[in-house]
Design an enzyme around this catalytic site. Structure first.
Site, PDB file in Angstrom:
ATOM      1  N   LEU A 211    -126.487  89.502  -9.971  1.00 26.55           N
ATOM      2  CA  LEU A 211    -127.238  87.913  -9.416  1.00 26.55           C
ATOM      3  C   LEU A 211    -128.668  87.902 -10.436  1.00 26.55           C
ATOM      4  CD1 LEU A 211    -125.784  86.800  -6.234  1.00 26.55           C
ATOM      5  CD2 LEU A 211    -125.058  86.190  -8.275  1.00 26.55           C
ATOM      6  N   THR A 258    -131.869  82.174  -5.558  1.00 22.50           N
ATOM      7  CA  THR A 258    -132.040  83.764  -6.176  1.00 22.50           C
ATOM      8  C   THR A 258    -133.309  83.528  -6.799  1.00 22.50           C
ATOM      9  OG1 THR A 258    -129.401  83.758  -6.517  1.00 22.50           O
ATOM     10  CG2 THR A 258    -130.841  85.171  -7.634  1.00 22.50           C
ATOM     11  N   HIS A 261    -135.930  83.950  -4.112  1.00 25.50           N
ATOM     12  CA  HIS A 261    -135.743  85.388  -3.922  1.00 25.50           C
ATOM     13  C   HIS A 261    -136.416  86.179  -4.635  1.00 25.50           C
ATOM     14  CE1 HIS A 261    -133.990  88.536  -0.987  1.00 25.50           C
ATOM     15  NE2 HIS A 261    -134.209  88.927  -2.054  1.00 25.50           N
ATOM     16  N   GLU A 262    -136.047  86.132  -5.606  1.00 28.67           N
ATOM     17  CA  GLU A 262    -136.713  87.035  -6.863  1.00 28.67           C
ATOM     18  C   GLU A 262    -137.459  87.217  -6.982  1.00 28.67           C
ATOM     19  OE1 GLU A 262    -135.057  89.850  -6.837  1.00 28.67           O
ATOM     20  OE2 GLU A 262    -132.961  89.735  -6.590  1.00 28.67           O
ATOM     21  N   HIS A 265    -139.801  88.370  -4.342  1.00 26.72           N
ATOM     22  CA  HIS A 265    -140.072  90.146  -4.394  1.00 26.72           C
ATOM     23  C   HIS A 265    -141.177  90.086  -5.067  1.00 26.72           C
ATOM     24  CE1 HIS A 265    -136.652  91.668  -1.993  1.00 26.72           C
ATOM     25  NE2 HIS A 265    -135.966  91.207  -3.013  1.00 26.72           N
ATOM     26  N   HIS A 271    -137.431  92.411   2.225  1.00 25.24           N
ATOM     27  CA  HIS A 271    -136.143  91.793   2.932  1.00 25.24           C
ATOM     28  C   HIS A 271    -136.756  91.245   4.692  1.00 25.24           C
ATOM     29  CE1 HIS A 271    -134.079  93.374  -0.760  1.00 25.24           C
ATOM     30  NE2 HIS A 271    -133.970  91.982  -1.233  1.00 25.24           N
ATOM     31  N   ASP A 328    -127.068  79.614  -0.765  1.00 21.02           N
ATOM     32  CA  ASP A 328    -128.141  78.887  -0.858  1.00 21.02           C
ATOM     33  C   ASP A 328    -128.679  78.371  -0.046  1.00 21.02           C
ATOM     34  OD1 ASP A 328    -128.400  81.326  -3.716  1.00 21.02           O
ATOM     35  OD2 ASP A 328    -128.382  79.368  -5.092  1.00 21.02           O
TER      36      ASP A 328
END
Length: 745
Positions: A211, A258, A261-262, A265, A271, A328
């Site tokens: 993803l 997605t 979330h990324e 990081h 996480h 999501d």
């Protein structure tokens, strides 16, 4: 249970957060069921290589320092940051809005999702349980669409850089999707925009259920750690069908989370479970959880109360956190401690801390006056050695430039109006360098001081050719009996042989320091000469023939000629200055005694190089006229060959070398290197030259493809690599070699 910060170290490890989608087993097959999934539904899982204890310790030390500054009142409030976004849409060439060539509306929807999610106002946030509303955070991060490219040109589609895969050398069609290796090694280095100015997001077709993934924020330059990103890889990668909340998106990953979330990081977040059961994400306000969660979990009742021990999660686990793996629609919050980590990354990250300052210009579509700026290369700056200044000016094109230096005595600016000039300082001292940038909207100046010193090594000391591997090189010989026709048996009264090196095939102001001659055989008959004279000739702009011989020359006794394959290394002291033009390297002094029938024979090893223009192999006849080996006139051999002479160019001040290599040997130099490597390789075969760099653990760090060029020299930029040992693998149309290199800074 309180989560403890690790003691701060001065190390970091940069890794990637990776999202995968998987299908659980269908009915009729035995499976180990996750209580959060359903048979036949698509779930999200993660192949993350977590950043490691060293990175956690380094980053957590910064977070702790940030918290202490707040507690001491040194920070009145957390700042707001604006991040310019550029979305590199890597597509198969279809119509915009179809397949992987996503629409502008889909791309823009992702930025809208990011802004809402990072402000704490995103989709379904109203479902946040009362127990967690007190820690629901507005991170004070805003994402803006880049309006300008790195040159300051206004983008036709704000925030979007469309790239057809066919425009990237060596990149195949996506097929079932690109791998991380292909993305990091080929796509990213060929498309990335300066990560200190843009948040780079690559949107493409991903393979293997991937993803998306991201790089963590770096902030140190320590060695011995693998998996880190650099200026060629920093950013976020998202599958095109999981990007945004409209268009070609696939449920249940169709709300743009997605990317949320990324980028979490990318901004330093771990996480929610710390990548282990009941592990730590170093945020005290995110309850420990026994595992990562999938699908959608109702927030109506607390989930997994105290699953990690007494009083660890009395209000249940925070399954709705963006750093979990839920679908999501069911992730919608960051916490205050996560905000602190994000703020820490923005304040300290190498590729994060400058972004807001850049957004003022990059996200403004109104034509702006230039903001002049430039960088001076790191390291010692030597008198007499040209220094290249890098222009970093922002502003609406067209922009004109003018460079000046005070004091100006003894200073040469090769082109004062160029964008990135080379400036040579004759004398040591401190100088002020000023760049004036002007466009229709106005003018601006930037001035910096530079200190010039007198450097040792002014005698032209260069590499001793330890990087050459010609002993194992088997050149093509013409003729028979070991003599060949490279120079023949001198029956035609040849006096000299010379090999041509074109202007522009070496750096400006470099001089001829050494030459390595390779001979297949030699013979000195009675009455012949006892030595040949190794020389360099100027071409004086004359097409196709050597002209005036430079001094010095080198006398090589014929009896000393090496025919073992090691070659004869000739040093020209002082180095010869060809004044940046074409030149010839060879020898003269051959003798033919027609009365006695004796002659000199010096047969030079040769290799096929094509009938290129200009031709390279030349010989001087007894009438003093020069002729190419393949010019087709009477009494020439008409052979498709080149003399085998390798030349070392040298900066006589710094000792920096540059190798001109007429053979098909692959040379990687200098070694050790401060970060810039050169590859030298010549061949008549056209094709791609593939170069890969690996660390000691065998992990590929970068991949670069070159198309063969006329000079046979290629530059590989490793300036962002830390000091250490690496391996360079070079594949040419003829061979593959691996060289061990050392980076020293």
């Amino acid at each position: 249970m309180k989560k403890h910060l690790l003691t701060a170290f001065t190390l970091f490890f940069l890794s990637s957060g990776i999202f995968y989608s998987q299908k659980v087993a269908v009915a009729g097959k035995t499976v180990s069921k996750n209580p959060n999934t359903h048979e036949g539904t698509q779930i999200r899982s993660c192949g993350t290589s977590n950043p490691g204890h060293e990175w956690d310790a380094w980053f957590n030390g910064l977070v702790e320092q940030f918290n202490q500054q707040q507690a001491q009142g040194k920070l009145n409030s957390m700042p707001s940051y604006t991040v310019p976004v550029i979305m590199h849409i890597i597509h198969s060439g279809g119509t915009v809005g179809t397949g992987d060539n996503i629409s502008q509306a889909q791309a823009n929807s992702q930025v809208s999702v990011l802004n809402a999610d990072y402000a704490g106002t995103g989709f379904n946030v109203s479902q946040c349980p009362a127990a967690f509303t007190s820690v629901l955070a507005n991170t004070q991060i805003t994402f803006c669409l880049a309006q300008k490219d790195p040159s300051g040109n206004i983008l036709a589609e704000p925030g979007i850089h469309r790239v057809a895969y066919t425009s990237i050398s060596g990149l195949a069609a996506p097929g079932s999707g690109y791998s991380m290796t292909t993305i990091d090694g080929t796509i990213k280095p060929n498309t990335i925009w300066d990560p200190t100015k843009y948040c780079n997001i690559w949107v493409c077709k991903l393979g293997g259920g991937l993803l998306g993934y991201a790089t963590f924020p770096s902030g140190t330059g320590l060695t011995g750690l693998s998996g880190f990103g650099n200026a060629n890889t920093d950013g976020v990668v998202i599958g095109y069908n999981y990007f945004g909340n409209t268009g070609s998106v696939s449920a249940p990953f169709n709300k743009g989370r997605t990317a949320t979330h990324e980028i979490g990081h990318w901004l330093g977040l771990r996480h929610i479970n710390g990548d282990s059961n009941c592990g730590s994400d170093f945020c005290n306000d995110t309850p420990p959880c026994d595992q990562l969660h999938y699908g959608c979990i109702s927030s109506a009742t607390p989930y997994h109360v105290n699953a990690c021990g007494a009083n660890t999660s009395p209000n249940g686990e925070m399954t709705m956190n963006f750093m979990d793996y839920t679908d999501d629609a069911c992730m919608y919050m960051f916490t205050n401690d996560q905000k602190t980590r994000i703020q820490t990354a923005m304040a300290n990250g190498t590729y994060r801390s400058q972004l807001t300052n850049q957004s003022i210009t990059i996200c403004n579509s109104t034509p702006t006056a230039p903001i002049a700026g430039f960088t001076i290369p790191n390291g010692t700056h030597c008198a007499l050695s040209p220094i290249t200044f890098t222009n970093t000016t922002n502003g609406t094109p067209p922009v004109t430039y003018n460079w000046s230096v005070v004091p100006g005595t003894g200073v040469t600016i090769n082109t004062p109006t160029s964008q990135n000039p080379g400036i040579t300082f004759t004398n040591a001292g401190t100088y002020s360098v000023t760049l004036t940038a002007t466009n229709a909207q106005g003018s601006n100046n930037s001035t910096q001081a530079i200190t010039i010193v007198t450097c040792s090594g002014g005698t032209g000391t260069c590499d001793t050719l330890s990087n050459f591997d010609f002993v194992n090189h088997t050149p093509t010989l013409y003729g028979s009996g070991g003599f060949g026709y490279a120079s023949g048996h001198n029956d035609y009264l040849d006096k000299a042989k010379a090999d041509f090196f074109a202007a522009g095939s070496y750096p400006a102001n470099f001089k001829v320091s050494k030459a390595l001659y390779y001979f297949s055989n030699n013979y000195d008959g009675a009455g012949g000469a006892s030595a040949i004279n190794c020389k360099v000739w100027d071409d004086n702009g004359t097409a196709g023939a050597p002209s005036t011989a430079f001094t010095p020359s080198f006398s090589l006794p014929i009896s000393s000629i090496d025919i073992s394959g090691a070659g004869n290394l000739i040093s020209f002291t002082p180095p010869i200055d060809p004044s940046n033009g074409g030149f010839y390297v060879g020898f003269d002094g051959l003798v033919y005694n027609g009365t006695t029938g004796t002659f000199d024979t010096v047969a030079i090893i040769s290799n096929a190089d094509g009938e290129s223009s200009p031709v390279t192999a030349w010989e001087q006849w007894s009438d003093n006229s020069w002729h190419s080996f393949n010019d087709g006139t009477t009494a020439t051999w008409q052979l498709d060959i080149s003399l085998c002479i390798a030349v070392v160019m040298c900066d006589p001040v710094t000792g920096q070398e540059y190798i001109l290599n007429p053979t098909n040997e692959v040379i990687v130099y200098p070694n050790p290197s401060a970060g810039t490597l050169y590859l030298s390789y010549n061949t008549k075969k056209e094709g791609t030259i593939n170069c890969k760099v690996f660390n000691l653990m065998g992990q590929q760090l970068i991949e670069k493809n070159f198309q063969s060029n006329s000079s046979g020299n290629y530059q590989l930029d490793l300036n962002n690599f830390s000091s250490g040992i690496y391996f360079v693998s070079v594949s040419t149309p003829e061979k593959t070699i691996t060289k061990r290199i050392v980076i020293e800074k």
